[in-house]
Design an enzyme around this catalytic site. Sequence first.
Site, mmCIF file in Angstrom:
data_model
loop_
_atom_site.group_PDB
_atom_site.id
_atom_site.type_symbol
_atom_site.label_atom_id
_atom_site.label_comp_id
_atom_site.label_asym_id
_atom_site.label_seq_id
_atom_site.Cartn_x
_atom_site.Cartn_y
_atom_site.Cartn_z
ATOM 1 N N ASP A 225 4.474 0.444 -2.486
ATOM 2 C CA ASP A 225 5.017 1.300 -1.424
ATOM 3 C C ASP A 225 6.466 1.641 -1.793
ATOM 4 O OD1 ASP A 225 5.545 2.565 1.056
ATOM 5 O OD2 ASP A 225 4.123 1.286 2.091
ATOM 6 N N HIS A 248 6.753 4.229 -4.165
ATOM 7 C CA HIS A 248 6.858 5.470 -3.391
ATOM 8 C C HIS A 248 8.290 6.003 -3.328
ATOM 9 C CE1 HIS A 248 2.816 4.576 -1.102
ATOM 10 N NE2 HIS A 248 2.700 4.548 -2.413
#
Length: 423
Positions: A225, A248
């Site tokens: 993430d 991310h």
Amino acid sequence: MDFHHRYFTMESILSISILIIFLCFGLVNGQNYNVFNFGAKGDGQTDDSKAFVQAWNAACGGEGDIKTLLIPSDTTFLLQPIVFQGPCKSSSIKVQLNGVIVAPSNIGAWSSPSLHKWIGFSTVSGLMLVGSGNINGRGSSFWEQNLKASQRPTALHISKCDNLRINGITSIDSPKNHISIRSCNTVAISNINLFAPEKSPNTDGIDISNSTNINIFDSAIQTGDDCIAINSGSSNINITGINCGPGHGISVGSLGAGGAEAAVSDIQVTHCTFNQTTNGARIKTWLGGQGYARNISFEDITLINAKNPIIIDQQYADKGHLDVEESAVAISNVKYVGFHGTTSKKNAITLKCSETTHCKDVTMDGINITMADGGKPKIDCQFVDGKSSDTDLMRDCFKNTTSSQSRMSVKNLSTFSTIVAVG
Ligand SMILES: *[C@@H]1O[C@H](CO)[C@@H](O)[C@H](O)[C@H]1NC(C)=O
Ligand SMILES: *[C@@H]1O[C@H](CO)[C@@H](O)[C@H](O)[C@H]1NC(C)=O
Ligand SMILES: *[C@@H]1O[C@H](CO)[C@@H](O)[C@H](O)[C@H]1NC(C)=O
Ligand SMILES: *[C@@H]1O[C@H](CO)[C@@H](O)[C@H](O)[C@H]1NC(C)=O
Ligand SMILES: *[C@@H]1O[C@H](CO)[C@@H](O)[C@H](O)[C@H]1NC(C)=O
Ligand SMILES: *[C@@H]1O[C@H](CO)[C@@H](O)[C@H](O)[C@H]1NC(C)=O
């Protein structure tokens, strides 16, 4: 100086030296709290939580200036969820992590798997968490069960701290975030490694909320993430020398969930690399939020096949939940300077701003992003007011969209003019 006098002096020096050596040894020994001395087994099987809490309580309650909770090298300690509680007696306390700490082997072996954290520090001043050791949250059994993020623990959760320093350590396979920093002031995080598989859910590297005066530098974050996520109540944060990816990207937000009032300011991200990340420099806010995100800069960013190297998404919403914008987190004074490298996505730059607030004072300079195959990427902007020395960017992103225009017509406008040569 006569002989006798000299002899006397040497004797004094000798005995003083011995005294000093003795004192030092006693002092260091007295202020080193080795978990083995509190009954830890260190066999990687036995639950050592109780020994760690006892060692912590002794160190935290002890007198003196430099107290060290020592977790020796070449040893593996198993810990159930544990909280190291402050405040402590002294103004600083060191946790020297040389060995390995592992979580229970799977979710069934956790004493309380629904707790929000595995290793917590709360209300500790001057905490130094340093060493070349690592913590392994063994998160795979949590990931496999498709549990909601709220049902998975953060590996290292530090709250209500000031003067925190984290250096050298590695975190592997956290069930959720690797490190959460909440309600802290004055933090330095450096030379750490955070690793989890690309597909592991919600394994943010460092998640910051309600915290100020933070430096994060020279670290590697490869995770599933956000490499770093900056949430509401946070300001004066400098991030530099981060090698991010997979992951991310570095995100401000998501802000304003459920109509909340957000406040984020003075964020500086410099000399970072986004290597095969799904996003790079990202700001995301929920529809219907309030407050602001301002004075944010991303500078000297290297891109290696990054998917959305520059993205603002102000239309973040739950799937299927629509979505009339009544208010928005106001985004202003955002700089993107010196982005170079490759993207894997044709729409490399997306600034989807709020129709209510617009993104104001956005600057983009020295943007040189190319497609991995050599092609030229597109740019897509909505409700952005700003400037660039690049005439293409000026024409295609910072056109003067006023709120009197309907969103539909602006969308059409932007579809007509999205194809731009960047760089
Ligand atoms: C934010 O941090 C401050 C102290 O740093 C604390 O007093 C306050 O309760 C925190 N707010 C939230 C929402 O956590
Ligand atoms: C971040 O950098 C800016 C200027 O480069 C500086 O003014 C600020 O104090 C720095 N913040 C921290 C937390 O060190
Ligand atoms: C913006 O942030 C930088 C560093 O983060 C700081 O030095 C500067 O004073 C801030 N500018 C404004 C206008 O707040
Ligand atoms: C980018 O990531 C790939 C794959 O993980 C790795 O082999 C490569 O060394 C990385 N490049 C840089 C510059 O870090
Ligand atoms: C943009 O990047 C490409 C590839 O790295 C390079 O060849 C080119 O000179 C750069 N252009 C500018 C204007 O810096
Ligand atoms: C944008 O257009 C509006 C109305 O046409 C005008 O009032 C405003 O000054 C313009 N802004 C800029 C930055 O040109």
